[in-house]
Design an enzyme around this catalytic site. Structure first.
Site, PDB file in Angstrom:
ATOM      1  N   THR A  98       0.896  -1.406  -0.097  1.00 16.48           N
ATOM      2  CA  THR A  98      -0.015  -0.065   0.280  1.00 16.48           C
ATOM      3  C   THR A  98       0.911   1.205   0.053  1.00 16.48           C
ATOM      4  O   THR A  98       1.603   1.420   1.092  1.00 16.48           O
ATOM      5  CB  THR A  98      -0.948   0.203   1.228  1.00 16.48           C
ATOM      6  OG1 THR A  98      -1.789  -1.169   1.232  1.00 16.48           O
ATOM      7  CG2 THR A  98      -2.023   1.098   1.227  1.00 16.48           C
ATOM      8  N   LYS A 173      -7.335   1.478  -3.004  1.00 17.08           N
ATOM      9  CA  LYS A 173      -6.621   0.991  -1.667  1.00 17.08           C
ATOM     10  C   LYS A 173      -6.604   1.999  -0.578  1.00 17.08           C
ATOM     11  O   LYS A 173      -6.946   1.720   0.608  1.00 17.08           O
ATOM     12  CB  LYS A 173      -5.260   0.333  -2.045  1.00 17.08           C
ATOM     13  CG  LYS A 173      -4.807  -0.311  -0.705  1.00 17.08           C
ATOM     14  CD  LYS A 173      -5.609  -1.368   0.153  1.00 17.08           C
ATOM     15  CE  LYS A 173      -4.719  -1.882   1.244  1.00 17.08           C
ATOM     16  NZ  LYS A 173      -5.708  -2.697   2.036  1.00 17.08           N
ATOM     17  N   LYS A 241       0.312   5.031   8.413  1.00 14.07           N
ATOM     18  CA  LYS A 241       1.233   5.255   7.283  1.00 14.07           C
ATOM     19  C   LYS A 241       0.197   5.244   6.249  1.00 14.07           C
ATOM     20  O   LYS A 241      -0.039   6.254   5.276  1.00 14.07           O
ATOM     21  CB  LYS A 241       2.108   4.131   6.779  1.00 14.07           C
ATOM     22  CG  LYS A 241       2.539   3.957   5.531  1.00 14.07           C
ATOM     23  CD  LYS A 241       1.912   3.174   4.523  1.00 14.07           C
ATOM     24  CE  LYS A 241       1.675   1.742   4.804  1.00 14.07           C
ATOM     25  NZ  LYS A 241       1.462   0.742   3.742  1.00 14.07           N
TER      26      LYS A 241
HETATM   27  N1  LIG Z   1      -1.063  -7.064   7.254  1.00 14.58           N
HETATM   28  C1  LIG Z   1      -2.432  -6.561   6.696  1.00 14.58           C
HETATM   29  O1  LIG Z   1      -3.273  -6.922   7.316  1.00 14.58           O
HETATM   30  C2  LIG Z   1      -2.062  -5.959   5.353  1.00 14.58           C
HETATM   31  C3  LIG Z   1      -3.431  -6.106   4.413  1.00 14.58           C
HETATM   32  C4  LIG Z   1      -3.182  -5.290   3.225  1.00 14.58           C
HETATM   33  C5  LIG Z   1      -2.107  -4.689   2.981  1.00 14.58           C
HETATM   34  N2  LIG Z   1      -1.215  -4.626   3.635  1.00 14.58           N
HETATM   35  C6  LIG Z   1       0.067  -3.805   3.117  1.00 14.58           C
HETATM   36  O2  LIG Z   1       0.971  -4.829   2.554  1.00 14.58           O
HETATM   37  C7  LIG Z   1       2.304  -4.475   3.053  1.00 14.58           C
HETATM   38  C8  LIG Z   1       3.048  -5.424   3.780  1.00 14.58           C
HETATM   39  O3  LIG Z   1       2.440  -5.492   4.985  1.00 14.58           O
HETATM   40  P1  LIG Z   1       2.660  -6.731   6.046  1.00 14.58           P
HETATM   41  O4  LIG Z   1       1.498  -6.547   7.223  1.00 14.58           O
HETATM   42  O5  LIG Z   1       3.165  -7.894   5.477  1.00 14.58           O
HETATM   43  O6  LIG Z   1       3.973  -5.890   6.935  1.00 14.58           O
HETATM   44  P2  LIG Z   1       5.091  -6.721   7.748  1.00 14.58           P
HETATM   45  O7  LIG Z   1       4.542  -7.702   8.166  1.00 14.58           O
HETATM   46  O8  LIG Z   1       5.682  -5.338   8.706  1.00 14.58           O
HETATM   47  O9  LIG Z   1       6.436  -6.916   6.863  1.00 14.58           O
HETATM   48  C9  LIG Z   1       7.100  -5.654   6.194  1.00 14.58           C
HETATM   49  C10 LIG Z   1       7.826  -6.016   5.003  1.00 14.58           C
HETATM   50  O10 LIG Z   1       8.528  -4.926   4.388  1.00 14.58           O
HETATM   51  C11 LIG Z   1      10.027  -5.173   4.717  1.00 14.58           C
HETATM   52  N3  LIG Z   1      10.503  -3.887   4.754  1.00 14.58           N
HETATM   53  C12 LIG Z   1      10.344  -3.109   5.721  1.00 14.58           C
HETATM   54  N4  LIG Z   1      11.214  -2.059   5.192  1.00 14.58           N
HETATM   55  C13 LIG Z   1      12.053  -2.220   4.541  1.00 14.58           C
HETATM   56  C14 LIG Z   1      13.107  -1.533   3.839  1.00 14.58           C
HETATM   57  N5  LIG Z   1      13.428  -0.560   4.154  1.00 14.58           N
HETATM   58  N6  LIG Z   1      13.809  -2.286   2.591  1.00 14.58           N
HETATM   59  C15 LIG Z   1      13.487  -3.650   2.359  1.00 14.58           C
HETATM   60  N7  LIG Z   1      12.373  -4.253   3.116  1.00 14.58           N
HETATM   61  C16 LIG Z   1      11.619  -3.665   3.814  1.00 14.58           C
HETATM   62  C17 LIG Z   1      10.173  -6.243   5.881  1.00 14.58           C
HETATM   63  O11 LIG Z   1      11.345  -6.613   5.840  1.00 14.58           O
HETATM   64  P3  LIG Z   1      12.155  -7.367   7.173  1.00 14.58           P
HETATM   65  O12 LIG Z   1      11.351  -8.382   7.570  1.00 14.58           O
HETATM   66  O13 LIG Z   1      13.458  -7.491   6.867  1.00 14.58           O
HETATM   67  O14 LIG Z   1      11.800  -6.013   8.048  1.00 14.58           O
HETATM   68  C18 LIG Z   1       8.968  -6.948   5.454  1.00 14.58           C
HETATM   69  O15 LIG Z   1       9.306  -8.003   4.644  1.00 14.58           O
HETATM   70  C19 LIG Z   1       2.184  -2.837   3.644  1.00 14.58           C
HETATM   71  O16 LIG Z   1       2.404  -2.256   2.487  1.00 14.58           O
HETATM   72  C20 LIG Z   1       0.757  -3.073   4.160  1.00 14.58           C
HETATM   73  O17 LIG Z   1       0.368  -1.697   4.270  1.00 14.58           O
HETATM   74  C21 LIG Z   1      -1.039  -5.294   4.902  1.00 14.58           C
END
Ligand SMILES: NC(=O)c1ccc[n+]([C@@H]2O[C@H](COP(=O)([O-])OP(=O)(O)OC[C@H]3O[C@@H](n4cnc5c(N)ncnc54)[C@H](OP(=O)(O)O)[C@@H]3O)[C@@H](O)[C@H]2O)c1
Length: 290
Positions: A98, A173, A241
């Site tokens: 997102t 989104k 965010k």
């Molecule tokens: N969780 C939900 O319910 C949900 C639903 C819809 C959409 N989303 C969206 O999907 C995306 C991922 O969400 P998530 O819940 O999976 O988040 P998450 O569990 O916090 O994972 C974040 C990911 O981003 C990586 N990352 C963060 N900063 C980085 C950087 N500077 N360089 C390279 N990699 C980096 C992290 O790597 P590390 O493991 O090394 O930290 C991890 O792989 C986001 O944009 C979120 O808004 C989430």
């Protein structure tokens, strides 16, 4: 025809589940995660673990990224070790994080310069839907690119909705999540008011979820509050965010999102109180938590 080779970059809460569904559907899969230890378990399940986004992208027909925010997305796509540098001409690149509309448009131009096509394809659904292959993709981009990506997206989802041209998936989104964020913020404030007023918490939750305010999202959040599972489904800081990105896009388009601004304030105070890594259902705990 052989299965397309897929690269998946970002193995957080969402990416981890998505990777397992791609493997389950039989796609040859290369994965990359900034912290390698999060990728290692997938090697035992059949994925190749790459040392950089560039290495992951090399030889892939479909390259998917799902990382935290604009900065993370820039970090995985750009630079000498970035996925763009490894992408073969003609590959379809899919950005499922997102993100801001500005960055998605910039990325689409860079991708086109490379002779590839970008689909912005953020998702709805959360940790459980990612694990179960029940996400919904909201896609912006060309019919031709989507046609090529569709079987891969279908392996991770219950629906793939073509919203319109490039960046329209990203915009819907942000709209979707600002509405979700303000419902969550209102629940947090409502529970704080109920607590301060001496109401019974369980009874209050029951009345609110069974009454008119009890939307599917409110019900989901109340279930999470009631469960003993401390693992976040959607980190609270990521909703902050999303609200910030939505407010910025509203300003750019001359539509001040006052309700999103208010929700952003509530989520901002929760992050300041140290709740950023908790599930977003913890919003409101900063007013005297559970
Ligand atoms: N969780 C939900 O319910 C949900 C639903 C819809 C959409 N989303 C969206 O999907 C995306 C991922 O969400 P998530 O819940 O999976 O988040 P998450 O569990 O916090 O994972 C974040 C990911 O981003 C990586 N990352 C963060 N900063 C980085 C950087 N500077 N360089 C390279 N990699 C980096 C992290 O790597 P590390 O493991 O090394 O930290 C991890 O792989 C986001 O944009 C979120 O808004 C989430």
């Amino acid at each position: 025809m052989p299965q397309p080779r897929v690269a998946l970059i970002g193995l957080g809460i969402m990416g981890g589940g998505m990777a397992r569904n791609l493997l389950g559907a039989g796609y040859p899969l290369t994965v990359y995660n900034r912290r390698r230890e999060r990728a290692e378990p997938l090697a035992a399940e059949g994925a190749i673990v790459a040392d950089s986004p560039r290495e992951a992208a090399q030889g892939a027909d479909i390259i998917i990224s799902i990382v935290a925010d604009d900065d993370a997305s820039r970090a995985v796509w750009l630079g000498d070790d970035g996925a763009l540098a490894g992408a073969a001409r003609g590959a379809v690149l899919i950005e499922s994080s997102t993100l801001t509309i500005g960055w998605v448009r910039e990325l689409a131009r860079l991708v086109a310069d490379r002779g590839c096509e970008l689909l912005d394809a953020p998702v709805t659904g959360s940790r459980l839907q990612a694990a179960a292959g029940q996400l919904v993709f909201l896609v912006g981009g060309s019919d031709a690119a989507l046609e090529r990506a569709l079987p891969v997206l279908a392996a991770m989802s219950r629906d793939v909705i073509h919203v319109g041209p490039s960046s329209s998936g990203a915009l819907i989104k942000l709209i979707n999540n600002f509405m979700a964020g303000l419902q969550a913020a209102s629940l947090g404030e409502a529970m704080a008011l109920a607590r301060e007023g001496g109401l019974d918490e369980a009874k209050t939750l029951e009345i609110l979820t069974n009454g008119a305010p009890g939307s599917p999202l409110i019900r989901t959040l109340v279930d999470r509050i009631a469960s003993d599972d401390p693992a976040p489904h959607f980190a609270l800081r990521l909703m902050l965010k999303d609200l910030s990105y939505a407010v910025a896009e509203g300003e750019r388009l001359g539509v001040p999102l006052r309700t999103a601004q208010a929700a952003r304030e509530v989520f901002g105070s929760a992050v300041e109180a140290g709740l950023g890594d908790r599930d977003m259902s913890a919003v409101g705990d900063q007013f005297g938590g559970r």
